[in-house]
Design a protein around this motif. Structure first.
Motif, short mmCIF file in Angstrom:
data_model
loop_
_atom_site.label_atom_id
_atom_site.label_comp_id
_atom_site.label_asym_id
_atom_site.label_seq_id
_atom_site.Cartn_x
_atom_site.Cartn_y
_atom_site.Cartn_z
N ASN A 1 -23.69 -7.59 18.45
CA ASN A 1 -25.20 -7.70 18.78
C ASN A 1 -25.65 -6.28 18.63
OD1 ASN A 1 -25.10 -10.32 19.95
ND2 ASN A 1 -24.01 -9.33 21.73
N GLU A 2 -27.24 -6.28 18.68
CA GLU A 2 -27.78 -4.82 18.60
C GLU A 2 -27.32 -3.85 19.63
OE1 GLU A 2 -29.22 -2.01 17.01
OE2 GLU A 2 -29.60 -3.72 15.81
N THR A 3 -26.89 -2.64 19.35
CA THR A 3 -26.51 -1.67 20.47
C THR A 3 -27.55 -0.47 20.53
OG1 THR A 3 -25.23 -0.39 18.59
CG2 THR A 3 -24.13 -2.24 19.62
N GLY A 4 -28.37 -0.19 19.54
CA GLY A 4 -28.90 0.98 19.58
C GLY A 4 -30.32 1.05 20.37
N LYS A 5 -30.71 2.25 20.55
CA LYS A 5 -32.21 2.45 21.06
C LYS A 5 -32.99 2.64 19.77
CE LYS A 5 -35.26 5.49 23.55
NZ LYS A 5 -35.27 6.78 24.41
N LEU A 6 -33.72 1.82 19.30
CA LEU A 6 -34.40 1.80 17.75
C LEU A 6 -35.81 2.60 18.15
CD1 LEU A 6 -34.08 -1.66 16.52
CD2 LEU A 6 -32.49 0.10 16.53
N ARG A 7 -36.11 3.42 17.01
CA ARG A 7 -37.46 3.96 17.06
C ARG A 7 -38.56 3.55 16.24
NH1 ARG A 7 -34.85 7.35 12.96
NH2 ARG A 7 -36.39 7.53 11.03
N THR A 8 -39.55 3.56 16.50
CA THR A 8 -40.86 2.95 15.78
C THR A 8 -41.06 3.31 14.44
OG1 THR A 8 -42.06 2.75 18.01
CG2 THR A 8 -43.31 2.47 15.91
N SER A 9 -40.99 2.38 13.52
CA SER A 9 -41.06 2.89 11.98
C SER A 9 -42.39 3.37 11.95
CB SER A 9 -40.80 1.72 11.26
OG SER A 9 -41.19 2.07 9.71
N THR A 10 -42.57 4.66 11.15
CA THR A 10 -43.69 5.32 10.74
C THR A 10 -43.88 5.16 9.29
OG1 THR A 10 -42.25 7.32 10.09
CG2 THR A 10 -43.24 7.11 12.68
N GLY A 11 -43.19 4.42 8.61
CA GLY A 11 -43.37 4.14 7.25
C GLY A 11 -42.62 5.21 6.27
N ARG A 12 -42.23 6.20 6.90
CA ARG A 12 -41.33 7.47 6.15
C ARG A 12 -40.07 7.63 6.63
NH1 ARG A 12 -42.92 12.07 7.85
NH2 ARG A 12 -43.82 11.43 9.90
N PHE A 13 -39.48 8.02 5.68
CA PHE A 13 -37.88 8.10 6.03
C PHE A 13 -37.60 9.48 6.15
CE2 PHE A 13 -38.28 4.07 4.20
CZ PHE A 13 -37.43 3.18 4.94
N ASN A 14 -37.03 10.00 7.14
CA ASN A 14 -36.60 11.21 7.66
C ASN A 14 -35.28 11.76 7.35
OD1 ASN A 14 -39.55 11.32 8.67
ND2 ASN A 14 -38.50 10.08 10.15
N VAL A 15 -35.15 13.16 6.93
CA VAL A 15 -34.02 13.80 6.83
C VAL A 15 -34.19 15.20 7.94
CG1 VAL A 15 -32.37 15.19 5.53
CG2 VAL A 15 -33.73 13.26 4.55
N PRO A 16 -33.26 15.50 8.72
CA PRO A 16 -33.37 16.57 9.81
C PRO A 16 -33.12 18.02 8.90
CG PRO A 16 -31.11 15.49 9.88
CD PRO A 16 -32.15 14.54 8.98
N PHE A 17 -34.03 18.19 8.16
CA PHE A 17 -33.75 19.75 7.70
C PHE A 17 -34.08 20.69 8.31
CE2 PHE A 17 -34.32 17.40 3.13
CZ PHE A 17 -32.76 17.38 2.87
N SER A 18 -35.02 20.53 9.29
CA SER A 18 -35.38 21.56 10.30
C SER A 18 -34.52 21.70 11.22
CB SER A 18 -36.91 20.94 11.11
OG SER A 18 -36.72 19.78 11.73
N ASP A 19 -33.25 21.14 11.32
CA ASP A 19 -32.28 21.41 12.53
C ASP A 19 -31.14 22.18 11.66
OD1 ASP A 19 -30.01 20.96 13.98
OD2 ASP A 19 -30.78 19.19 15.00
N ARG A 20 -31.26 23.44 11.86
CA ARG A 20 -30.60 24.54 11.42
C ARG A 20 -29.09 24.14 11.76
NH1 ARG A 20 -28.73 29.20 13.55
NH2 ARG A 20 -27.76 30.92 12.04
N TYR A 21 -28.77 23.95 12.95
CA TYR A 21 -27.30 23.65 13.13
C TYR A 21 -26.66 22.16 12.70
CZ TYR A 21 -23.45 22.61 16.61
OH TYR A 21 -22.21 22.58 17.07
#
Length: 360
Positions: free
Chosen positions: A153-173
């Protein structure tokens, strides 16, 4: 967790033999130089890189279950990274932070139950025809699809799609952690293509015995994964990364001095101990820094960053075999050297990073 572990078992059982014996197939039956296998795996990884972020974002927006059902239908070479993003996201969803490393260890045990049988089956199938290896893999994809369809079954908390695909480049850690994990692939990435060709081309080990050696790896994971996790849990994640990398490097270097099949089997156990240290903690570190609704994105992005590094490992290894076919020491000493420098770098940079984060 049980259904995902079962799917992981089927996936590895069916596909591990393809992964292990494709280099031998290309070298022995197609007559290609050994380094070509490394280059082909590099090209496959490059093609798959966009899917790591794309697939990770889809996991967060469409859901783990829907993408899990789609994966067995698509080409395995292009979608493997997405598959891992899903598995890791599901495990992160259903476990607490304290349980996470152990849970990733359980997932690895399930996969290695398949790996303990898959290469051995593949070795005997390859002695008849490589055709049967691919048929076996296709059948496994069907079983995997059915497991996800009926049991997950679905397990996760889903986020609303913005139409863009993200990469966390701003997260230095995150970027530093992913880069450090990627460096370890220069060592651990010799497992598979490089090791298989080394055993086949340099030591002339038959396919059936290569399959058995890889099965020893699977059995070792099953037997030692959880005890090793408990033994090293007092170390922080970066020290575990460093320890696993150096054990890997030593295990590969020892291959240069042994020919006996029993000694090779014992060395496979040592290499697997390095794998048992390294593999669970890499996933655990990423899961701990990923926000709940962005876990697919973070795992996919980690694969993207590491993916720029890891495909170079089999290229390096197969080139070393090609250039030094009569000198095993020259094949494996560069791997040990990289392991030493990588381990030192991980300890220094990782611990500095932890102190920096603790001061915030």
């Amino acid at each position: 967790m049980q259904a995902v572990s079962g799917a992981q078992f089927i996936r590895v059982l069916a596909r591990s033999q393809i992964w292990i014996f494709i280099p031998v197939y290309l070298t022995e039956l197609r007559g290609l130089p050994v380094y070509v296998s490394g280059v082909l795996f590099l090209l496959t990884a490059i093609i798959a890189l966009p899917f790591s972020v794309y697939g990770g974002n889809l996991v967060d927006t469409l859901g783990r279950r829907k993408i899990s059902l789609a994966i067995p239908i698509f080409l395995f070479a292009l979608m493997m990274i997405t598959a891992f993003s899903i598995l890791y996201a599901i495990v992160s969803d259903v476990t607490s932070i304290g349980e996470r490393t152990g849970s990733f260890g359980i997932l690895r045990i399930a996969g290695n139950l398949g790996f303990s049988a898959g290469p051995a089956i593949g070795g005997f199938l390859a002695d008849y025809s490589y055709f049967y290896i691919f048929i076996f893999g296709a059948g496994g994809a069907i079983v995997e699809f059915l497991l996800y369809y009926f049991l997950v079954n679905e397990t996760g908390k889903l986020r609303t799609s913005t139409g863009r695909f993200n990469v966390p480049f701003s997260d230095r850690y995150f970027i530093i952690v992913a880069a450090l994990i990627g460096v370890t692939y220069f060592v651990s990435g010799q497992w598979g293509t490089t090791l298989t060709l080394f055993l086949s081309v340099i030591y002339m080990v038959p396919n059936s015995m290569i399959g058995i050696l890889y099965s020893i790896n699977g059995i070792t994971v099953i037997a030692l994964q959880m005890p090793i996790i408990r033994a090293i849990e007092r170390f922080n994640g970066f020290n575990q990364l460093a320890l696993g990398t150096i054990v890997y490097g030593i295990g590969f270097f020892i291959l240069a001095f042994i020919h006996n099949i029993i000694l090779l089997g014992l060395d496979i156990v040592l290499i697997t101990i390095g794998e048992n240290i390294l593999a669970p903690v890499t996933n655990s570190i990423i899961s701990k820094i990923a926000p709940e609704d962005r876990r697919g994105e973070f795992f996919g992005s980690a694969q993207l960053i590491s993916g720029f590094i890891s495909p170079l490992a089999p290229v390096m290894g197969t080139l070393l075999i090609y250039r030094n076919p009569h000198d095993p020491v020259m094949i494996w000493s560069p791997v040990l050297t990289i392991a030493i420098f990588a381990s030192i770098s991980i300890v220094i940079i990782g611990n500095r990073l932890m102190r920096s984060v603790a001061k915030r």
